[in-house]
Design an enzyme around this catalytic site. Structure first.
Site, PDB file in Angstrom:
ATOM      1  N   GLU A  58      -4.600   7.715  -3.116  1.00 36.55           N
ATOM      2  CA  GLU A  58      -5.064   6.438  -2.569  1.00 36.55           C
ATOM      3  C   GLU A  58      -5.354   5.431  -3.689  1.00 36.55           C
ATOM      4  O   GLU A  58      -5.247   4.219  -3.477  1.00 36.55           O
ATOM      5  CB  GLU A  58      -6.311   6.693  -1.710  1.00 36.55           C
TER       6      GLU A  58
ATOM      7  N   HIS B 100       0.833  -1.202   0.000  1.00 33.80           N
ATOM      8  CA  HIS B 100       0.000   0.000   0.000  1.00 33.80           C
ATOM      9  C   HIS B 100       0.873   1.261   0.000  1.00 33.80           C
ATOM     10  O   HIS B 100       0.727   2.132  -0.864  1.00 33.80           O
ATOM     11  CB  HIS B 100      -0.915  -0.032   1.227  1.00 33.80           C
ATOM     12  N   GLU B 101       1.773   1.329   0.956  1.00 38.23           N
ATOM     13  CA  GLU B 101       2.595   2.535   1.069  1.00 38.23           C
ATOM     14  C   GLU B 101       3.540   2.664  -0.133  1.00 38.23           C
ATOM     15  O   GLU B 101       3.887   3.769  -0.539  1.00 38.23           O
ATOM     16  CB  GLU B 101       3.366   2.547   2.390  1.00 38.23           C
TER      17      GLU B 101
ATOM     18  N   HIS C 114       1.766   4.590  -2.760  1.00 44.91           N
ATOM     19  CA  HIS C 114       1.879   6.034  -2.497  1.00 44.91           C
ATOM     20  C   HIS C 114       3.288   6.520  -2.854  1.00 44.91           C
ATOM     21  O   HIS C 114       3.463   7.554  -3.488  1.00 44.91           O
ATOM     22  CB  HIS C 114       1.662   6.317  -1.007  1.00 44.91           C
TER      23      HIS C 114
HETATM   24 ZN    ZN Z   1      -3.099   5.186   1.839  1.00 41.49          ZN
END
Ligand code: ZN
Length: 504
Positions: A296, A265-266, A269
């Protein structure tokens, strides 16, 4: 290039240097800082916030901007015109906040963050409650400074900071049909036998996990020469400067899957930040990310469309064996894939599956909106939270740490942030459909560990564009239509239908 435009860009680069120092101090506070440094850190952040705000609202900046806006030659270039449009947006918005208020907001949130950490570790809402009341007061004042749009509400003014142009009404009307489609799917899944969750319980030493997460991070395309992976209580990413993007994850011996999905997830980003044209446009909108919804969309895509796909686990399985010995030897790639997609209501948002996750977001949106309106007293938050978790997920909340104290956002004064998680989830599914049209063999490529084509697509269509187009326009350009919940529901039904054996 006009001299005035060069001076404008130089002003913004210096502002970016101040914001970069703020970002680094904030990163340190979350990862490295000893607890007793909190008071000094609050002073440092408050002073730097004040300096940054003074620079962002300086009359000199306004004059440079007006001159550039009047310069026809500059405006014939679409990218430069977009840059000026967005600089104007930021300048006018920043001018609405008094510098004293910005310093006070920063000072209060630094202390509130420490109070939240203590309250969460003691699972004691009563010590955080006065801080949350203070933060809501500040949020209301902030919204009033920004001004409520015609026919809108206070919440809109706050939401706009995270997702420019979005309103609470639009969020509500996007979430309602999503909820209507999600609840029966979750119910239908609940009536089916669950895949073997054995892989989720395998214990892996934390040092092994850290090395493995780092290895995967690099293989999917995150540049560790221009970034770092560290540990924090609440995983986050921070694009600090050109060549410096930092992300965090968190590890427990039995939390292998959670740590990996956090890292994926990170990384999403982080790769967005690394793909922005920051070297050329440092401090300018052309070098900055769009709203948090698009941010996101990148994190959710790498976490879910990639990281929870069958092909990803096929590729991962031998790597997992090499890193962890025979820890997962009892499971083949198919078993790992199925375990990674178990739908099971969880008290914790960040540990939730793709289906129930959005119910968590809706709950937070409804409760923070009610608190901001004054319809829900802060003292009644734990009760309202627990009741909603019981209704939506059928779970009993055993303590505040696993209830309304679990998320960091409110302690940072970030009210209006949560909806961007679900908006991003919806964007990610809609973008994924468009990507598969352009790259029909992407799943097979993922199965071979070839991530460069996907990253290249995201770089050229999204990352390198900075803030040239607003999010809605970008969505229409990439997918041919505005954001809606159906691509996400189709994606979810296809995948979970296959795993759980659902009809049609
Ligand atoms: Zn996030």
């Amino acid at each position: 290039m006009s001299k005035r435009y060069e001076a404008l860009r130089q002003h913004l680069r210096e502002l970016a240097a101040l914001n970069s120092a703020l970002g680094l101090l904030g990163w340190d506070q979350e990862t490295m800082m000893p607890p007793r440094a909190a008071a000094a850190r609050a002073d440092e952040l408050s002073l730097l916030s004040r300096l940054a705000h003074e620079r962002a609202t300086a009359p000199e900046l306004g004059e440079l901007l007006s001159d550039c806006e009047a310069d026809e030659a500059l405006n014939t270039d679409a990218a430069t015109a977009a840059n000026l449009r967005e600089i104007r947006h930021d300048y006018d918005k920043a001018r609405k906040l008094p510098t004293e208020f910005v310093a006070e907001f920063s000072q209060t949130t630094s202390h509130a963050l420490e109070a939240w950490k203590a309250a969460r570790s003691d699972s004691d809402f009563s010590t955080f409650r006065p801080w949350l009341e203070k933060l809501l007061g500040l949020a209301r004042r902030k919204a009033e400074y920004f001004g409520v749009p015609e026919g809108g509400e206070l919440y809109d003014a706050l939401l706009d900071e995270f997702e420019p142009g979005m309103t609470a009404d639009v969020v509500e009307s996007t979430f309602a049909p999503l909820r209507e489609a999600l609840v029966p799917l979750i119910d239908a899944i609940g009536r089916k036998p669950e895949p073997d969750d054995g892989p989720c319980k395998v214990e892996v030493p934390i040092e092994t996990q850290k090395a493995f997460n780092r290895e995967i991070l690099e293989l999917i395309g995150f540049d560790l020469e221009a970034g770092r992976l560290d540990v924090s209580t609440h995983p986050f990413s921070s694009g600090i400067a050109p060549g410096d993007t930092r992300i965090t994850s968190r590890y427990t011996p039995a939390g292998f899957a959670e740590a990996l999905s956090s890292t994926m997830h990170e990384a999403g980003h982080g790769m967005y930040e690394q793909g922005l044209p920051k070297s050329e446009h440092w401090g300018e909108p052309l070098g900055e990310s769009l709203g948090l919804g698009i941010h996101e969309s990148q994190s959710r895509m790498w976490e879910n469309q990639v990281g929870r796909s069958r092909e990803f686990w096929t590729w991962l399985e031998p790597r997992l064996a090499a890193a962890t010995g025979d820890a997962f030897a009892a499971y083949d790639a198919e078993a790992l894939y199925r375990a990674a997609n178990i739908v099971r209501p969880n008290l914790i948002r960040v540990e939730s599956d793709e289906a129930t996750y959005n119910l968590h977001v809706m709950l937070r949106f409804d409760l923070e909106r009610a608190m901001l309106r004054g319809d829900l007293a802060v003292a009644d938050l734990p009760g309202a939270w627990d009741e909603r978790i019981e209704n939506d997920l059928g779970l009993d909340v055993p303590d505040a740490a696993r209830g309304c104290l679990q998320d960091i956002h409110w302690s940072m004064g970030a009210i209006g942030y949560f909806p961007t998680y679900t908006l991003g989830t919806l964007y990610s599914a809609q973008f994924w459909d468009a990507i598969l049209v352009d790259l029909p063999d992407l799943p097979e490529r993922i199965g071979r560990g070839e991530f460069a084509e996907l990253l290249g697509w995201l770089r050229s269509r999204i990352h390198q564009r900075g803030r040239q187009l607003p999010a809605e326009a970008l969505c229409v350009e990439l997918t041919g239509r505005p954001l809606d919940h159906r691509p996400f529901m189709d994606y979810l039904k296809t995948k979970l239908g296959g795993i759980y054996g659902l009809e049609g």
